[in-house]
Design a protein around this motif. Structure first.
Motif, short mmCIF file in Angstrom:
data_model
loop_
_atom_site.label_atom_id
_atom_site.label_comp_id
_atom_site.label_asym_id
_atom_site.label_seq_id
_atom_site.Cartn_x
_atom_site.Cartn_y
_atom_site.Cartn_z
N GLN A 25 -0.08 -7.73 -4.64
CA GLN A 25 0.27 -6.31 -4.72
C GLN A 25 1.69 -6.11 -5.26
N ILE A 26 1.77 -5.23 -6.22
CA ILE A 26 3.08 -4.85 -6.75
C ILE A 26 3.19 -3.34 -6.61
N LEU A 27 4.23 -2.89 -5.94
CA LEU A 27 4.45 -1.45 -5.79
C LEU A 27 5.62 -1.05 -6.68
N LEU A 58 3.18 5.77 2.77
CA LEU A 58 2.57 4.91 3.80
C LEU A 58 1.09 5.25 3.97
N GLU A 59 0.80 6.54 3.93
CA GLU A 59 -0.59 7.00 4.03
C GLU A 59 -1.41 6.44 2.85
N LYS A 60 -0.81 6.52 1.67
CA LYS A 60 -1.51 6.06 0.45
C LYS A 60 -1.76 4.56 0.50
N MET A 62 -4.78 -0.70 1.14
CA MET A 62 -4.57 -2.08 1.57
C MET A 62 -5.41 -2.39 2.79
N PRO A 63 -5.91 -3.64 2.90
CA PRO A 63 -6.69 -4.00 4.09
C PRO A 63 -5.85 -3.85 5.36
N ILE A 104 3.77 -6.99 1.16
CA ILE A 104 3.67 -6.62 -0.25
C ILE A 104 4.42 -7.69 -1.04
N ASP A 105 3.79 -8.20 -2.10
CA ASP A 105 4.38 -9.32 -2.83
C ASP A 105 5.65 -8.93 -3.58
#
Ligand SMILES: [Zn+2]
Length: 287
Positions: free
Chosen positions: A56-58, A68-70, A75-76, A82-83
């Motif tokens: 995961q890249i944000l 956070l909701e999104k 995400m599981p 998060i990577d």
């Protein structure tokens, strides 16, 4: 290529053994697609890239904790890490949500420009990243984030901007191109026409299938020459409903329409998910 200009950030093999079983179960039920989620976070940017191996890249975190909701939806439930987080530039509408993300998630790597601002969010951000103990990388063109079958190339800024001050940080935004098979995405932060021009003059390969339209569709970005160079099929505008800036500007919409580009907007379409297999670009819109 200069050595300090190159980082190879290899995201892989870092999962704990006790969650491997969960990953196996999860992966069987998930198609092996690259996913790019453009979240509707109001007036601001927040994009979650999930590789076929579930790295995961944000890119940016939007203006507040709605991120956070999104993330919770995408995400599981067992995944609290998060990577990589990328902060394109330290303005509130890109930065503030990342502070909440750093409180809730373990972040392995952070890529940002190190540009200095005098805002309260900026101070909080600095405190948060120092506490996080993540690997911190300062953006510079030529860097690559490498994942299996996928890479993210940093195209801009052309030099290390760490500790520098600017009147306006929009033009210090990280520009990055994500490549997966035949598919590519261009992320532009809030760069204006002058940076778009610099990219063209330096003959940087900006050609991409999907363009994250710069600066929420402002008319100070998306020059016709740049849109022609990128020649995307899809343009995504992350923008808040009834925002006070009048984004997106009709001129930007006109330019995109002129070139037959499909326009997606978070204020109208909500969260936008684009799925790619190795060849095709499959669009999934969620309401
Ligand atoms: Zn912005």
């Amino acid at each position: 290529m200069k050595k300090q200009n190159t980082i190879s950030l290899i995201l892989g093999g870092l999962f704990c053994l006790n969650i491997l079983a969960w990953i196996a179960v999860y992966e069987v039920s998930q198609p092996r697609f690259l996913e790019v989620n453009f979240f509707d976070v109001g007036q601001g940017d927040a994009i979650l890239v999930v590789s076929p191996q579930r790295h995961q890249i944000l890119i940016d975190g939007g203006p507040n904790s709605i991120i956070l909701e999104k993330l919770g939806k995408e995400m599981p439930f067992w995944d609290r890490s998060i990577d990589l987080i990328i902060l394109t530039h330290p303005e509130k509408d890109h930065l503030a949500g990342l502070i909440d993300v750093l409180k809730k998630y373990r972040v392995e790597n952070i890529l940002w420009t190190g540009v200095v601002r005098d805002t309260s969010e900026y101070k909080e951000w600095l405190g948060s990243i120092q506490k996080e103990k993540a690997n911190i990388f300062i953006a510079n063109s030529g860097q690559k984030v490498i994942m299996p079958r996928t890479f993210l190339g940093i195209l801009y800024p052309f030099e290390n901007l760490e500790e520098q001050r600017f009147k306006d940080s929009n033009n210090t935004s990280i520009v990055a191109k994500l490549v997966f098979g035949q598919n590519s995405f261009l992320f532009t932060g809030d760069i204006s026409k002058s940076v778009e021009k610099e990219l063209i003059v330096k003959e940087i390969d900006v050609d991409s299938d999907v363009l994250k339209v710069s600066h929420h569709g402002s008319k100070t970005s998306s020059a016709e020459e740049f849109i022609k160079e990128v020649s995307p099929e899809i343009a995504v505008i992350q923008v808040g409903q009834d925002n006070p800036y009048g984004h997106p500007h009709p001129e930007t919409l006109e330019t995109l329409t002129k070139y037959g580009i499909k326009i997606l907007r978070t204020d109208k379409d909500g969260d936008i998910k684009i799925l790619c297999d190795f060849q095709s670009l499959k669009l999934k819109l969620k309401k």
